[in-house]
Structure formats: structure tokens, C-alpha cells
Design a protein around this motif. Structure first.
Motif, PDB file in Angstrom:
ATOM      1  N   LEU A  35       0.799  -1.223   0.000  1.00 52.86           N
ATOM      2  CA  LEU A  35       0.000   0.000   0.000  1.00 52.86           C
ATOM      3  C   LEU A  35       0.840   1.286   0.000  1.00 52.86           C
ATOM      4  O   LEU A  35       0.277   2.373  -0.055  1.00 52.86           O
ATOM      5  N   SER A  36       2.141   1.144   0.068  1.00 51.70           N
ATOM      6  CA  SER A  36       2.976   2.359   0.082  1.00 51.70           C
ATOM      7  C   SER A  36       2.769   3.168  -1.196  1.00 51.70           C
ATOM      8  O   SER A  36       2.734   2.607  -2.299  1.00 51.70           O
ATOM      9  N   PRO A  37       2.604   4.471  -1.059  1.00 51.91           N
ATOM     10  CA  PRO A  37       2.484   5.310  -2.259  1.00 51.91           C
ATOM     11  C   PRO A  37       3.801   5.414  -3.024  1.00 51.91           C
ATOM     12  O   PRO A  37       3.831   5.896  -4.163  1.00 51.91           O
ATOM     13  N   LEU A  38       4.895   5.007  -2.404  1.00 46.51           N
ATOM     14  CA  LEU A  38       6.177   5.003  -3.104  1.00 46.51           C
ATOM     15  C   LEU A  38       6.240   3.827  -4.061  1.00 46.51           C
ATOM     16  O   LEU A  38       5.566   2.812  -3.872  1.00 46.51           O
ATOM     17  N   THR A  39       7.049   3.952  -5.086  1.00 47.33           N
ATOM     18  CA  THR A  39       7.293   2.820  -5.985  1.00 47.33           C
ATOM     19  C   THR A  39       8.384   1.970  -5.359  1.00 47.33           C
ATOM     20  O   THR A  39       9.553   2.349  -5.306  1.00 47.33           O
ATOM     21  N   LEU A  40       8.009   0.790  -4.853  1.00 48.52           N
ATOM     22  CA  LEU A  40       8.935  -0.093  -4.155  1.00 48.52           C
ATOM     23  C   LEU A  40       9.190  -1.327  -5.000  1.00 48.52           C
ATOM     24  O   LEU A  40       8.274  -1.857  -5.662  1.00 48.52           O
ATOM     25  N   ALA A  41      10.425  -1.802  -4.974  1.00 53.23           N
ATOM     26  CA  ALA A  41      10.789  -3.011  -5.721  1.00 53.23           C
ATOM     27  C   ALA A  41      11.994  -3.653  -5.067  1.00 53.23           C
ATOM     28  O   ALA A  41      12.832  -2.964  -4.465  1.00 53.23           O
ATOM     29  N   ILE A  42      12.045  -4.991  -5.166  1.00 50.82           N
ATOM     30  CA  ILE A  42      13.183  -5.757  -4.651  1.00 50.82           C
ATOM     31  C   ILE A  42      13.731  -6.571  -5.817  1.00 50.82           C
ATOM     32  O   ILE A  42      12.969  -7.250  -6.529  1.00 50.82           O
ATOM     33  N   ILE A  74       7.437  -6.295  -6.519  1.00 51.41           N
ATOM     34  CA  ILE A  74       7.115  -4.874  -6.700  1.00 51.41           C
ATOM     35  C   ILE A  74       5.760  -4.607  -6.085  1.00 51.41           C
ATOM     36  O   ILE A  74       4.951  -5.522  -5.912  1.00 51.41           O
ATOM     37  N   ASN A  75       5.515  -3.358  -5.730  1.00 50.59           N
ATOM     38  CA  ASN A  75       4.227  -3.020  -5.124  1.00 50.59           C
ATOM     39  C   ASN A  75       3.278  -2.432  -6.166  1.00 50.59           C
ATOM     40  O   ASN A  75       3.618  -2.292  -7.346  1.00 50.59           O
ATOM     41  N   ALA A  76       2.096  -2.050  -5.697  1.00 54.90           N
ATOM     42  CA  ALA A  76       1.050  -1.587  -6.609  1.00 54.90           C
ATOM     43  C   ALA A  76       1.463  -0.311  -7.339  1.00 54.90           C
ATOM     44  O   ALA A  76       1.161  -0.125  -8.523  1.00 54.90           O
ATOM     45  N   ALA A  77       2.153   0.608  -6.629  1.00 52.38           N
ATOM     46  CA  ALA A  77       2.560   1.859  -7.270  1.00 52.38           C
ATOM     47  C   ALA A  77       3.536   1.601  -8.408  1.00 52.38           C
ATOM     48  O   ALA A  77       3.469   2.253  -9.469  1.00 52.38           O
ATOM     49  N   THR A  78       4.433   0.631  -8.228  1.00 53.07           N
ATOM     50  CA  THR A  78       5.378   0.294  -9.290  1.00 53.07           C
ATOM     51  C   THR A  78       4.669  -0.356 -10.454  1.00 53.07           C
ATOM     52  O   THR A  78       4.974  -0.075 -11.626  1.00 53.07           O
ATOM     53  N   ARG A  79       3.713  -1.275 -10.154  1.00 53.30           N
ATOM     54  CA  ARG A  79       2.971  -1.903 -11.241  1.00 53.30           C
ATOM     55  C   ARG A  79       2.206  -0.855 -12.058  1.00 53.30           C
ATOM     56  O   ARG A  79       2.150  -0.923 -13.290  1.00 53.30           O
ATOM     57  N   SER A  80       1.648   0.131 -11.367  1.00 59.29           N
ATOM     58  CA  SER A  80       0.918   1.191 -12.074  1.00 59.29           C
ATOM     59  C   SER A  80       1.839   2.003 -12.976  1.00 59.29           C
ATOM     60  O   SER A  80       1.476   2.355 -14.097  1.00 59.29           O
ATOM     61  N   LEU A  81       3.044   2.300 -12.483  1.00 64.12           N
ATOM     62  CA  LEU A  81       4.003   3.064 -13.281  1.00 64.12           C
ATOM     63  C   LEU A  81       4.404   2.306 -14.538  1.00 64.12           C
ATOM     64  O   LEU A  81       4.540   2.890 -15.617  1.00 64.12           O
ATOM     65  N   ASP A 138       1.795  -9.208 -10.325  1.00 58.00           N
ATOM     66  CA  ASP A 138       3.211  -9.391 -10.022  1.00 58.00           C
ATOM     67  C   ASP A 138       3.891 -10.321 -11.018  1.00 58.00           C
ATOM     68  O   ASP A 138       5.060 -10.141 -11.363  1.00 58.00           O
ATOM     69  N   ASP A 139       3.160 -11.371 -11.457  1.00 66.15           N
ATOM     70  CA  ASP A 139       3.819 -12.359 -12.310  1.00 66.15           C
ATOM     71  C   ASP A 139       4.251 -11.793 -13.654  1.00 66.15           C
ATOM     72  O   ASP A 139       5.021 -12.432 -14.378  1.00 66.15           O
ATOM     73  N   GLN A 140       3.759 -10.596 -13.982  1.00 60.04           N
ATOM     74  CA  GLN A 140       4.219  -9.957 -15.211  1.00 60.04           C
ATOM     75  C   GLN A 140       5.611  -9.349 -15.055  1.00 60.04           C
ATOM     76  O   GLN A 140       6.241  -8.969 -16.040  1.00 60.04           O
ATOM     77  N   ALA A 141       6.083  -9.199 -13.799  1.00 61.07           N
ATOM     78  CA  ALA A 141       7.381  -8.593 -13.542  1.00 61.07           C
ATOM     79  C   ALA A 141       8.380  -9.547 -12.932  1.00 61.07           C
ATOM     80  O   ALA A 141       9.595  -9.351 -13.059  1.00 61.07           O
ATOM     81  N   LEU A 142       7.907 -10.590 -12.241  1.00 63.44           N
ATOM     82  CA  LEU A 142       8.822 -11.476 -11.522  1.00 63.44           C
ATOM     83  C   LEU A 142       9.820 -12.121 -12.468  1.00 63.44           C
ATOM     84  O   LEU A 142       9.468 -12.617 -13.544  1.00 63.44           O
ATOM     85  N   GLY A 143      11.090 -12.081 -12.068  1.00 63.23           N
ATOM     86  CA  GLY A 143      12.159 -12.706 -12.827  1.00 63.23           C
ATOM     87  C   GLY A 143      12.669 -11.899 -14.000  1.00 63.23           C
ATOM     88  O   GLY A 143      13.602 -12.339 -14.674  1.00 63.23           O
ATOM     89  N   ARG A 144      12.115 -10.742 -14.229  1.00 64.14           N
ATOM     90  CA  ARG A 144      12.537  -9.934 -15.386  1.00 64.14           C
ATOM     91  C   ARG A 144      13.496  -8.841 -14.922  1.00 64.14           C
ATOM     92  O   ARG A 144      13.385  -8.309 -13.818  1.00 64.14           O
ATOM     93  N   THR A 157      14.707  -0.910  -3.874  1.00 63.25           N
ATOM     94  CA  THR A 157      14.573   0.440  -4.422  1.00 63.25           C
ATOM     95  C   THR A 157      13.257   1.056  -3.976  1.00 63.25           C
ATOM     96  O   THR A 157      12.243   0.353  -3.869  1.00 63.25           O
ATOM     97  N   ALA A 158      13.324   2.333  -3.702  1.00 62.13           N
ATOM     98  CA  ALA A 158      12.128   3.110  -3.350  1.00 62.13           C
ATOM     99  C   ALA A 158      12.177   4.415  -4.126  1.00 62.13           C
ATOM    100  O   ALA A 158      13.192   5.121  -4.103  1.00 62.13           O
TER     101      ALA A 158
END
Length: 819
Positions: free
Chosen positions: A126-133, A143-150, A156-162, A236-237
């Protein structure tokens, strides 16, 4: 679906649906969010707590350890005593997590949950920041929801492992030009963090869709390491700080504008500085049009201006080289109808923002085919018209235009308004200074010789060049004064200081020099008398109130007011006799004159440098030279040689190469080679080419101190006039010779000498060995003498007397009228 499960799909709006007690506290300690679970826990509704201090919910102070963790912005958990709405005490286990809100400000998530891991997942999601590990190889772990939106991802499975390059591949395919460079930068930074174990913070512009507004992000990258220090990945944040970044940019631009607008007291230069600051920072095209009178120092228009108005284009600039979109050329006049945005701004005295589609803007654009074509071809869509006003008067209008996607916003209007306001004051200062400068220049030129007097001793060319507006006009002057005996005086001087007082002082000194020259003083004696005059004028100025101030720019380069007690001057005074070819020179300060002899050799005359006029107490020395016919004598003020290093040597070279040219072209070449277009200081230049009167134009006779020689003197004078073809002047000349020779025999001493000079007039001179000066008087009816000089004065054009080292000379001139 519950947004607080382990795979949330929503954003922060899901916070209010959780069954757990969750709250958010902002950097000011105020409750920013309140879940239904928190309401059930403590009995308060959202309206009861949001916006109120979180401390009101505490029954006791939190444990000291928790406070230390909070002060250090560290996550913490512990048991905290809370106050229920009904007043009872409630001890609850809380967990706190620090994060940044959308504005980049710190905030705390407070959660009451039996499952710490679950709460951590919710907070991450729920963080408004774009978070990713990312793992150590740079592949996406979470990644969180803000990152997926960006990134435009739904799960998540569209980003995992990429890797990052793959995540931004879609942006690359959509033609976003900055996507490749951005992904390479992120990957390189991530690898550096993973390799060094050192976190980094930086700001970066992230790729956006073509034509969209560019976004700026604050990014924090930190290593994810185990207790042994081994790095397993990178966290990353990112926070969207576009608004804050643009605000900083606007503030920086405004600060820079304050330093770069108004650097000179020139109206056009100030307008150029304004458009140069705005393009391309926040506008794609800017123009400045001013009331015509402002450019000439005239009065601007009082108050707002109604109706159709014609303004002159003084500056414009574009992001496109050559400013092809300008409808009006620099220096041309454009007429704004009363319905146009610029005219509306002038009528209201306030900025007007308009855009494509507004009725007035479209009507104005379509009224001129050329303007309509520019709007269509270059895609102009947003316009700001800001009146240029200062001190309650209207000077003109500045128009800012955008073709970039983002239209002008309120912040842009505030920035442009502040820049134009600063420029308006500088333009008005320049206008006032232009008016004062024109007045001083008019005074200066009126005090200089408008036309050089007719004389045969030298050929003369002169130049006066006013200094730049930053320094102000000075008191440089030159003069050519005909003297008795076909001689001529050459003068160049410079009054210390600048401004109207220096010009007025120059006028007084020039008149004084002419008055003293009429007395026919030797150059050193003339400077002595002039020095006394300057001292007296300075004393008179210091005893009066000479204070004053220039009502205009306070810029360091602005012209300062000179007062009478600042008075001082340099002066070089030279007397040339074309009969003997002797030149006597004395100088009070100032640079050495240059002499170009007839063989082309150049010499700087090492004359004794007397003190500057106004110092007093020190003597002036005269130097006598014999100048071959055709020699050049260059007199100048220090503004000529101080303009650039090495100017003195360059002056000598120019004079040597151009000694045979016309004096007018030589003056022009000297100024062109030695000076910039507008010199810093005033320059006065006088170049004279010497002439001589040969034996055929001068005749002289030594006379005995015997009355019988008077008849002989008349005879030789009459014979000489016959040889010159001046028989019409015989009667008057015989009478003049008779009277002057008779007076010399009766009242003076030997030796007595008669000389006739055929110049532009006929000059009759009688020299004797007495220093007693005769005076003109009116004889009474029965007086036997006293009528001779009166008769000479009535029959000739001029007469006078001058002292010589051995006595005096009485002279009289007659015009050579055509018969």
C-alpha cells in the motif's frame, strides 16, 4: 477481495476495508488515515481523529526505547497504552513502519495485528512510493502496486524474474526516447550497489509516454544483506517529486533572473535578457514590445491602456534557431486590437492567460493570415500576455508562448509575472537614464565647437565619442582658436568625473580657455590662470549644497552624480606659428601628444607633465618645437589609450601608416583600431597637419625710432600691397601703419619693426621694445592726441596687443574682400 491479503490488487484506498487496526501519522504528528479496524479498536470514527494530533490517542507516553527508534526513523514494535473513546485505558501491541508520502515527506504506518509478516506485506503493497526488490543478478523479486501502475502491469507475475531492461521494453516499443537510457542507468546503479554494499540516493527523470509531461523521481537504492553482510539483492524506493523539482527550478530561474536581467542601462539589452531567461526554460517563444517613446527616454503611458495600441518589437527569442515563428521583425511596429490578449492585458494592467480555442485568441490569430499560419504550423496553443509596468506607468507587453504539450499553469504565470516585474523596473531605469543621457549629450555637444574656425596655420580634423551608458558622459573637449599673427591654438582637455556637472564644468573651462587665449597668454601662463580658476570654482562648489542623486538604477555601473567640489581637469594647450613654424606646448596632466614628422617618423613628445588643474601650488612648463611643414600633431584624452592594453603603440603605428591620408579618414581609422564600438570612457581626438606661410606672404621691415620713418613705412607698405594685388586696401593700410608706427616712436622704445602678413586677412603688426599696453580712449574736443587707436579700431575688423619676450606687438586685421 480483501486488499490486505498477501496478494493485494488495489491501492491505498483499500486501507479502510481491512479488519485489522491500521492508521497513518504524517510528519506533523497528525492522523492522516484511519481504518474501520482502528475505529472498532478505540471507538473513534475517521472524522473524530483524521487531522488531529495522534498524541490525543495515548493514555501514557510510549516506552523510551520506542521513542528512540521513532526519532531515528527506525521501525519499531512494542506495547503502547491507548485511550478508548469511552475513556478507558487499552494496552495494545503496535508495529510502526516509516515511509515517504507522495510529496516525499516522512510518515508512519501504525498497525495492530497479530501477524507481523502480514502487516509488512500490506505496508509494502500500500505504500504510495514505488517499491521493488531485485536479486543480486538484477531480476525482479517483488514490486508493489505503485510500481505496477508506473509500468502499466496488472499482476506481479508480469514482472517477476525480469530485469529492468525488459520491464521498460514496452516503453521502448512505444517510442519513448528516454526509456533505453533510463533503464541502462538504473541497471548500472543497481549493480554498483550490489557490488559495493553501499546505498545511493539520486534524482532522475523517468521515461513517459510521447508528448506527456516529464516526471522527476527521487530514488533510494539500498543493498539487502544478511547478518554476515552478504548482499542478496537490492531494494529500491522511488517518490514522484516532479512538483517539488519544478518548484526548485522556478526558484532557481527567478534567482538567476534577478542577477541577469538589468545588467546594463540599455532598454533593448534588458528586454533581450528577459527573453533569454525565459526561453527555453519555460516558454518556447517570447516577445517584448514597448511603447515607442520608451526607447528614446520619453514618458511612458500613465496607468492601464485601453483600446487598440501600436507597440514596437524590441526583443524576441525562440527555441527554433532564427525565430521563424515571429510575425513581427525586430524594430518593427505591431498593432494589437482591443480584443487581443496583449491589449486586454494592457487595459486591465494584469496578466491574461489564453489558449487555442478561446474566442478572443482565435479571433486575434485569424485576423492576420501570417499569425494564423504561425499558430497552425508551429503548434502554439498556450499564451501568457503580461503588461510591462513600473512605477504606475505602462511600458509595453511581454508575450510568452508554448508549443510543448503542457500548457501554462498558475505557477508559470507567477514566475513570468515576477520576471517581467523585475525587467519592467530595469527598463524604466534604462528609460530614465536614456533621457538624462540624451540631455547631457545634447549639452556636451552644444558646448563643443560646431564648426572649426577658418585659419591657415593648420589643417584640422576632430572626433568626440561619448562613453558607454554604464560609465556616463564625461567632460572631454577639444578646441581650435585662431590667434593674432596667423597663429592658432590647439586645445584638448578632460574634466574629471561624469555626468551633467562634468559637462557643465567642461563648458566653463572651454570658455575660460578662449577668454585667456584672447589675451594671448603664453601656454604655461594660460594653464596657471586656468588652474587658479578651477581652484576657485571648486571652492565655490564646496561651499554650496552640491549634493544630488541620480533617480534611476541603483546598479553598480550606473552613472553617479558629480558635484562641483569634485572638479578637476587635464588640459593640453599648444600654440603654432606658421611663419616661424614654432609650436609651444604646455600640459596640465593628460597623455603625451604624438608627433608625426614629414618623413613619417612618430614620436611621443615627452613634455613636462604639469599637475592636474585644480591641484595648485606647482608650476607649468612650456616646451617649444620647430615643426616641418606637413607634420602631424595628435592630441587626445586618456579614454583613447586606456580603452585597451597596447593602444599607445597602436596609435603610433596607425599615425605612421596613415600620415599621408586625409585627416578625417585618419581620425576614423584611429577610433576604429583603438576603440570598441562603444568605449567605456569619453574620447576627444584632434589631429592637425601643419602649414607654413612662405616669404611671399610675409614682409617685415626694421624701423628707426625717428618720426621721419613714418612716411617710409607707409611707402613700403603701399608697395607691398601692390605686389600682392591688394591696392584696394592701400589707403586704410597706410593710415593704420602711420598711426601704429607713430605711437611706437612716441610712446615706446626701440627696436621697432613693421610686418605685413597676407593670410585669410591682411594683418599689420608693429612691434616695439616696451611692455606698456596702449588703451583705447575717446579724445576730448581740444585734445591733440588720443584719436589714433580709435581710428584704427573703426577702420579695421579687429585690433589688439600681445606681449612678447622683448616687448609687445600691436596688430590690426582687415578682411580680404573680393573687388
Amino acid at each position: 477481495m480483501d486488499p490486505f491479503d498477501e496478494t493485494p490488487r488495489g491501492g491505498g484506498e483499500g486501507l479502510v476495508e481491512t479488519t485489522e487496526a491500521v492508521a497513518a501519522v504524517d510528519a506533523r504528528g497528525l492522523v492522516a488515515a484511519w481504518s474501520p479496524g482502528a475505529g472498532r479498536l478505540l471507538g473513534y470514527g475517521p472524522s473524530d481523529v483524521i487531522g488531529h494530533p495522534a498524541s490525543l490517542l495515548l493514555a501514557d507516553d510510549p516506552p523510551a526505547a520506542d521513542l528512540r527508534h521513532a526519532a531515528a526513523a527506525q521501525s519499531w514494535s512494542g506495547r503502547v497504552a491507548l485511550r478508548h473513546q469511552d475513556g478507558r485505558r487499552l494496552d495494545a501491541d503496535l508495529r510502526a513502519w516509516s515511509a515517504l508520502d507522495a510529496d516525499g515527506q516522512p510518515q508512519w504506518f501504525l498497525m495492530h495485528s497479530p501477524d507481523e509478516a502480514q502487516l509488512m506485506k500490506w505496508a509494502f503493497e500500500l505504500s504510495p512510493l514505488t517499491l521493488a526488490i531485485y536479486d543480486a543478478d538484477g531480476r525482479t523479486v517483488r514490486i508493489n502496486a505503485a510500481t505496477r501502475s508506473l509500468l502499466g502491469l496488472e499482476a506481479d507475475d508480469q514482472a517477476l524474474g525480469r530485469v529492468v531492461e525488459e520491464l521498460y521494453g514496452d516503453a521502448r516499443e512505444q517510442g519513448v526516447p528516454s526509456a533505453p537510457a533510463f533503464s541502462e542507468h538504473v541497471t548500472e546503479t543497481m549493480r554498483r550497489v550490489a557490488a559495493t554494499g553501499q546505498g545511493v540516493c539520486y534524482e532522475v527523470s523517468a521515461p513517459t509516454a510521447p508528448g506527456a509531461r516529464e516526471l522527476t523521481w527521487a530514488v533510494n537504492m539500498s543493498p539487502v544483506a544478511d547478518p554476515s553482510g552478504r548482499v542478496h539483492g537490492v531494494f529500491t524506493a522511488g517518490c514522484d517529486i516532479t512538483e517539488q523539482f519544478e518548484a526548485r527550478q522556478r526558484l532557481a530561474l527567478l534567482n538567476e533572473a534577478g542577477a541577469r536581467i538589468g545588467t546594463t542601462l540599455d532598454v533593448r539589452r534588458t528586454a533581450d535578457e528577459l527573453v533569454g531567461m525565459a526561453v527555453p526554460r519555460f516558454a518556447d517563444f517570447v516577445s517584448v514590445d514597448l511603447v515607442d517613446s520608451v526607447l528614446h527616454g520619453g514618458e511612458p503611458l500613465p496607468g492601464p491602456v485601453d483600446g487598440t495600441i501600436a507597440l514596437r518589437r524590441v526583443a524576441h527569442q525562440s527555441v527554433i534557431e532564427g525565430v521563424p515563428e515571429a510575425v513581427v521583425a525586430l524594430g518593427a511596429v505591431d498593432t494589437y486590437p482591443d480584443y487581443s490578449p496583449p491589449a486586454r492585458a494592457l487595459a486591465s494592467g494584469r496578466p491574461v492567460v489564453s489558449s487555442l480555442g478561446d474566442s478572443d485568441f482565435d479571433r486575434w490569430a485569424l485576423s492576420d493570415p501570417a499569425r494564423a499560419a504561425r499558430v497552425r504550423d508551429y503548434g502554439f496553443h498556450s499564451v501568457m500576455s503580461i503588461p510591462v509596468r513600473a512605477r504606475g506607468t505602462t511600458l509595453g507587453v511581454a508575450v510568452f508562448v508554448r508549443r510543448r504539450p503542457a500548457p501554462f499553469a498558475a505557477d508559470d504565470l507567477a514566475l513570468a509575472g515576477e520576471m517581467v516585474a523585475r525587467a519592467a523596473v530595469c527598463v524604466d531605469n534604462a528609460r530614465r537614464y536614456t533621457r538624462e543621457r540624451h540631455a547631457v549629450l545634447t549639452l556636451q555637444r552644444s558646448l563643443l565647437p560646431r564648426q572649426l574656425p577658418q585659419q591657415a596655420a593648420v589643417e584640422v580634423a576632430t572626433r568626440y565619442l561619448p562613453g558607454s551608458s554604464q560609465v556616463g558622459l564625461g567632460g572631454d573637449w577639444f578646441d581650435v582658436i585662431p590667434l593674432p599673427g596667423a597663429r592658432v591654438a590647439l586645445v584638448v582637455g578632460d574634466v574629471v568625473g561624469h555626468g551633467i556637472h562634468a559637462s557643465a564644468a567642461m563648458g566653463r573651462l572651454r570658455i575660460a580657455v578662449r577668454t585667456l587665449a584672447d589675451v594671448d597668454l603664453a601656454p604655461d601662463e594660460l594653464l596657471t590662470q586656468l588652474d587658479d580658476l578651477v581652484i576657485r570654482l571648486s571652492a565655490d562648489g564646496s561651499s554650496a549644497d552640491g549634493s544630488g542623486s541620480y533617480e534611476g538604477s541603483t546598479d553598480e555601473g550606473a552613472e553617479r552624480t558629480e558635484t562641483a567640489d569634485d572638479m578637476g581637469a587635464t588640459c593640453l594647450y599648444a600654440v603654432y606659428d606658421p611663419i616661424s613654424r614654432h609650436c609651444t606646448i604646455a600640459r596640465a596632466g593628460g597623455p603625451e601628444p604624438a608627433l608625426v614628422r614629414s618623413d613619417g617618423t612618430v614620436e611621443l613628445l615627452a613634455l613636462p607633465a604639469g599637475p592636474r588643474l585644480g591641484v595648485g601650488g606647482l608650476p607649468f612648463e612650456a616646451t617649444e618645437l620647430e615643426l616641418p611643414e606637413g607634420s602631424l600633431l595628435a592630441l587626445y584624452t586618456d579614454g583613447l589609450i586606456d580603452a585597451r592594453p597596447g593602444n599607445l603603440d597602436e596609435l603610433c603605428r596607425v599615425l605612421a601608416r596613415h600620415s599621408g591620408h586625409s585627416l578625417d579618414s585618419t581620425c576614423g581609422t584611429v577610433l576604429e583600431r583603438l576603440l570598441p564600438t562603444v568605449p567605456n570612457d569619453d574620447v576627444a581626438l584632434l589631429i592637425a597637419r601643419t602649414r607654413s606661410l612662405g616669404p611671399g606672404q610675409v614682409s617685415s621691415w626694421d624701423l628707426a625710432a625717428d618720426p621721419s620713418v613714418v612716411a617710409e613705412a607707409r611707402k613700403v607698405a603701399s608697395d607691398q600691397l601692390s605686389r600682392w594685388g591688394l591696392e584696394d586696401l592701400t589707403f586704410t593700410t597706410e593710415l593704420v601703419v602711420s598711426e601704429l608706427v607713430t605711437n611706437a616712436i612716441r610712446h615706446a622704445e626701440a627696436p621697432i619693426r613693421l610686418r605685413l602678413i597676407q593670410d585669410q586677412s591682411l594683418i599689420c603688426e608693429v612691434a616695439d621694445g616696451s611692455s606698456t599696453t596702449p588703451h583705447l580712449r575717446r579724445a576730448r574736443a581740444f585734445d591733440e592726441s588720443g584719436r589714433g587707436l580709435l581710428l584704427v579700431a573703426q577702420l579695421t575688423d579687429r585690433w589688439g596687443t600681445r606681449q612678447t619676450p622683448t616687448g609687445k606687438i600691436i596688430w590690426a586685421e582687415q578682411s580680404l574682400r573680393e573687388t
